[in-house]
Design an enzyme around this catalytic site. Structure first.
Site, PDB file in Angstrom:
ATOM      1  CB  CYS A   1      -0.948  -0.010   1.122  1.00  0.00           C
ATOM      2  SG  CYS A   1      -0.276  -0.607   2.659  1.00  0.00           S
TER       3      CYS A   1
ATOM      4  CG  HIS B   1      -1.257   4.327   4.499  1.00  0.00           C
ATOM      5  ND1 HIS B   1      -1.976   3.631   5.456  1.00  0.00           N
ATOM      6  CD2 HIS B   1      -0.398   2.798   4.128  1.00  0.00           C
ATOM      7  CE1 HIS B   1      -1.795   2.467   5.502  1.00  0.00           C
ATOM      8  NE2 HIS B   1      -1.017   1.843   4.692  1.00  0.00           N
TER       9      HIS B   1
HETATM   10  P1  NAP Z   1      -7.652  -8.869   8.053  1.00  0.00           P
HETATM   11  O1  NAP Z   1      -8.600  -7.863   8.167  1.00  0.00           O
HETATM   12  O2  NAP Z   1      -7.102  -9.346   9.400  1.00  0.00           O
HETATM   13  O3  NAP Z   1      -8.369  -9.923   7.376  1.00  0.00           O
HETATM   14  C1  NAP Z   1      -7.561 -11.293   7.096  1.00  0.00           C
HETATM   15  C2  NAP Z   1      -8.602 -12.424   6.099  1.00  0.00           C
HETATM   16  O4  NAP Z   1      -7.660 -13.384   5.918  1.00  0.00           O
HETATM   17  C3  NAP Z   1      -9.724 -12.719   6.616  1.00  0.00           C
HETATM   18  O5  NAP Z   1     -10.786 -12.825   5.660  1.00  0.00           O
HETATM   19  C4  NAP Z   1      -9.414 -13.981   7.232  1.00  0.00           C
HETATM   20  O6  NAP Z   1     -10.516 -14.807   7.502  1.00  0.00           O
HETATM   21  C5  NAP Z   1      -8.481 -14.587   6.294  1.00  0.00           C
HETATM   22  N1  NAP Z   1      -7.325 -15.707   6.664  1.00  0.00           N
HETATM   23  C6  NAP Z   1      -6.875 -15.399   7.922  1.00  0.00           C
HETATM   24  N2  NAP Z   1      -6.113 -16.855   8.178  1.00  0.00           N
HETATM   25  C7  NAP Z   1      -6.719 -17.559   7.045  1.00  0.00           C
HETATM   26  C8  NAP Z   1      -6.637 -18.926   6.657  1.00  0.00           C
HETATM   27  N3  NAP Z   1      -5.742 -19.659   7.307  1.00  0.00           N
HETATM   28  N4  NAP Z   1      -7.383 -19.507   5.777  1.00  0.00           N
HETATM   29  C9  NAP Z   1      -8.165 -18.815   4.891  1.00  0.00           C
HETATM   30  N5  NAP Z   1      -8.277 -17.470   5.315  1.00  0.00           N
HETATM   31  C10 NAP Z   1      -7.610 -16.969   6.199  1.00  0.00           C
HETATM   32  O7  NAP Z   1      -6.428  -8.601   7.176  1.00  0.00           O
HETATM   33  P2  NAP Z   1      -6.680  -7.415   5.812  1.00  0.00           P
HETATM   34  O8  NAP Z   1      -6.092  -6.097   6.231  1.00  0.00           O
HETATM   35  O9  NAP Z   1      -7.698  -7.683   4.988  1.00  0.00           O
HETATM   36  O10 NAP Z   1      -5.255  -8.031   5.006  1.00  0.00           O
HETATM   37  C11 NAP Z   1      -5.180  -9.308   4.507  1.00  0.00           C
HETATM   38  C12 NAP Z   1      -3.728  -9.550   3.932  1.00  0.00           C
HETATM   39  O11 NAP Z   1      -3.742  -8.907   2.731  1.00  0.00           O
HETATM   40  C13 NAP Z   1      -2.697  -9.103   4.541  1.00  0.00           C
HETATM   41  O12 NAP Z   1      -1.985 -10.234   5.579  1.00  0.00           O
HETATM   42  C14 NAP Z   1      -1.701  -8.671   3.477  1.00  0.00           C
HETATM   43  O13 NAP Z   1      -0.897  -9.888   3.007  1.00  0.00           O
HETATM   44  C15 NAP Z   1      -2.382  -8.142   2.420  1.00  0.00           C
HETATM   45  N6  NAP Z   1      -2.480  -6.739   2.403  1.00  0.00           N
HETATM   46  C16 NAP Z   1      -1.939  -6.000   1.647  1.00  0.00           C
HETATM   47  C17 NAP Z   1      -2.014  -4.876   1.257  1.00  0.00           C
HETATM   48  C18 NAP Z   1      -1.386  -4.018   0.306  1.00  0.00           C
HETATM   49  O14 NAP Z   1      -0.585  -3.192   0.635  1.00  0.00           O
HETATM   50  N7  NAP Z   1      -1.436  -4.261  -1.251  1.00  0.00           N
HETATM   51  C19 NAP Z   1      -2.606  -4.003   2.358  1.00  0.00           C
HETATM   52  C20 NAP Z   1      -3.251  -4.637   3.340  1.00  0.00           C
HETATM   53  C21 NAP Z   1      -3.110  -6.162   3.356  1.00  0.00           C
HETATM   54  P3  NAP Z   1     -11.463 -15.195   9.000  1.00  0.00           P
HETATM   55  O15 NAP Z   1     -12.365 -14.310   8.852  1.00  0.00           O
HETATM   56  O16 NAP Z   1     -11.665 -16.739   8.831  1.00  0.00           O
HETATM   57  O17 NAP Z   1     -10.346 -15.023   9.837  1.00  0.00           O
HETATM   58  C1  3JM Z   2       0.167  -5.848   4.565  1.00  0.00           C
HETATM   59  O1  3JM Z   2       1.656 -12.469   6.096  1.00  0.00           O
HETATM   60  C2  3JM Z   2       1.110 -11.587   6.766  1.00  0.00           C
HETATM   61  O2  3JM Z   2       1.016 -12.007   7.958  1.00  0.00           O
HETATM   62  C3  3JM Z   2       0.818 -10.427   6.368  1.00  0.00           C
HETATM   63  C4  3JM Z   2       1.487  -9.338   6.464  1.00  0.00           C
HETATM   64  C5  3JM Z   2       1.001  -8.060   5.683  1.00  0.00           C
HETATM   65  C6  3JM Z   2       1.580  -7.884   4.491  1.00  0.00           C
HETATM   66  C7  3JM Z   2       2.631  -8.843   3.749  1.00  0.00           C
HETATM   67  O3  3JM Z   2       3.751  -8.637   3.799  1.00  0.00           O
HETATM   68  O4  3JM Z   2       1.852  -9.504   2.887  1.00  0.00           O
HETATM   69  C8  3JM Z   2       0.349  -7.300   6.354  1.00  0.00           C
HETATM   70  C9  3JM Z   2      -0.130  -6.194   5.774  1.00  0.00           C
HETATM   71  C10 3JM Z   2       1.175  -6.522   3.799  1.00  0.00           C
HETATM   72  C11 3JM Z   2       1.792  -6.085   2.595  1.00  0.00           C
HETATM   73  O5  3JM Z   2       1.030  -5.485   1.888  1.00  0.00           O
HETATM   74  O6  3JM Z   2       3.029  -6.401   2.068  1.00  0.00           O
END
Ligand code: NAP
Ligand code: 3JM
Length: 337
Positions: free
Chosen positions: A132, A245
């Protein structure tokens, strides 16, 4: 990608902060979705999400979840992407992955559609969505790089808690009332109180003293702008803001910068909204960027000492352009054929 009138789409992590935003953006941009398959862990299996006015039951993510689907949007963390991304690609899906799992792999495109859609190529299996903080910065940097050639960037981020996920949004909410009520702040997600505080710590620390989040900004910027000579000096900070952000960016270039010309360039740059009328107290704000698609750029001013440098303030909705919107723009590019 094969042209169809509708595409069957899996959203992995559909109950999370990014996944929910994906569902609403697919809906609001009228992405031609045939079947929508919301996937999550066993914790939320059986709960429902709303999509296009319908309630759809969340399924547990499994190895056979992707059979017959066209596109898989992943946002459930790096380890889930590493395990299930290749399985989904093998099942014939184009995978658009929001985690850091594959971003720096040589053969995996790392894409911001306004900047490098050409990196996608003809037959992508997995496409990585950048971090992000990187996405909003490079949207502002690309037009500067094209005109003045960037040598070095010094950036400090002010990142909202929604970047950590749903649990962190709740932690800021709960801690804020605890602190106002003179109660101790309950810490679960962050190692320190986030309410009324700033934490110079995002993702884990490396031996170098930098965090992984900081190194994402360094390495991803070079890959997206296709220039390994660009120097990036980052400090990433979590602040008590719910959505969007902000970034203070000092950009040093090869050619001298005319600030008025730069404002003009940024005012017509793709994905950018110039908000720069400080005399009228107009500058980018997280509260204005939340819920919007553009990267807002303002406070554009010449560096006090270096004629080949400028300072900028760059703000965007981290869940939209920083994650879900960028991923869906990639999907839109794919189906445009
Ligand atoms: P979040 O609100 O904590 O949501 C996590 C999601 O992943 C929930 O739907 C959760 O399902 C699911 N999950 C967790 N463990 C799992 C498993 N073992 N099997 C299947 N589903 C599972 O987090 P978020 O902010 O949405 O972010 C999720 C991910 O997206 C991050 O970890 C990161 O890698 C990525 N991300 C990327 C950016 C970016 O910069 N592009 C920004 C933010 C996040 P449950 O409801 O079942 O727990
Ligand atoms: C944004 O692997 C994890 O636990 C997720 C960590 C995470 C990430 C990541 O490294 O994929 C949380 C929030 C990011 C990201 O966009 O890099």
């Amino acid at each position: 990608m094969e042209k169809k009138s509708k595409y069957d789409v899996a959203v992995v992590g559909a109950t999370g902060a990014v996944g929910r935003t994906m569902l609403s953006i697919l809906e609001e941009r009228k992405f031609p979705v045939g079947r929508l398959v919301p996937l999550a862990s066993s914790r939320s299996t059986g709960t429902q999400v709303e999509f296009n006015g319908q309630k759809i039951t969340v399924e547990e993510l499994k190895a056979d979840s992707f059979e017959g689907l066209d596109i898989a949007l992943f946002s459930a963390g790096g380890s889930i992407s590493r395990e299930f991304g290749p399985i989904a690609a093998q099942a014939g899906c184009v995978v658009i992955d929001n985690s850091s799992a594959f971003r720096m792999e040589k053969d995996i495109p790392l894409v911001v559609p306004e900047i490098n859609p050409h990196a996608i190529g003809d037959n992508p299996g997995i496409i990585a969505n950048p971090n992000c903080s990187t996405i909003q910065m490079v949207v502002a940097l690309k037009p500067i790089h094209d005109r003045y050639r960037i040598k070095r960037v010094v950036v400090s981020t002010y990142q909202s808690v929604s970047g950590t996920g749903q649990s962190a949004i709740e932690e800021l909410r709960v801690q804020s009332s605890q602190v106002l009520d003179k109660q101790p702040a309950a810490k679960e997600v962050y190692p320190h109180q986030i309410a009324f505080n700033c934490l110079p710590h995002i993702d884990t620390f490396l031996d170098s003293g930098y965090t992984k989040e900081e190194m994402k900004m360094v390495n991803e910027t070079r890959k997206i702008l296709e220039d390994d000579s660009i120097q990036v000096s980052p400090t990433t900070v979590r602040v008590p803001v719910f959505y969007a952000h902000s970034e203070a960016v000092n950009v040093e270039t090869e050619k001298a910068i005319d600030v008025e010309e730069l404002k003009k360039i940024l005012s017509s740059a793709p994905g950018v909204r110039l908000v720069d009328a400080p005399g009228k107290t107009e500058y980018p704000l997280a509260t204005d960027a939340a819920g919007r698609d553009e990267v807002m750029v303002g406070r554009i001013r010449a560096d006090l000492d270096n004629p080949r440098a400028v300072n900028l303030w760059v703000v965007a909705d981290n869940l939209r352009k920083g994650a879900a919107l960028n991923a869906i723009q990639i999907a839109e590019f794919l189906i445009r054929g």
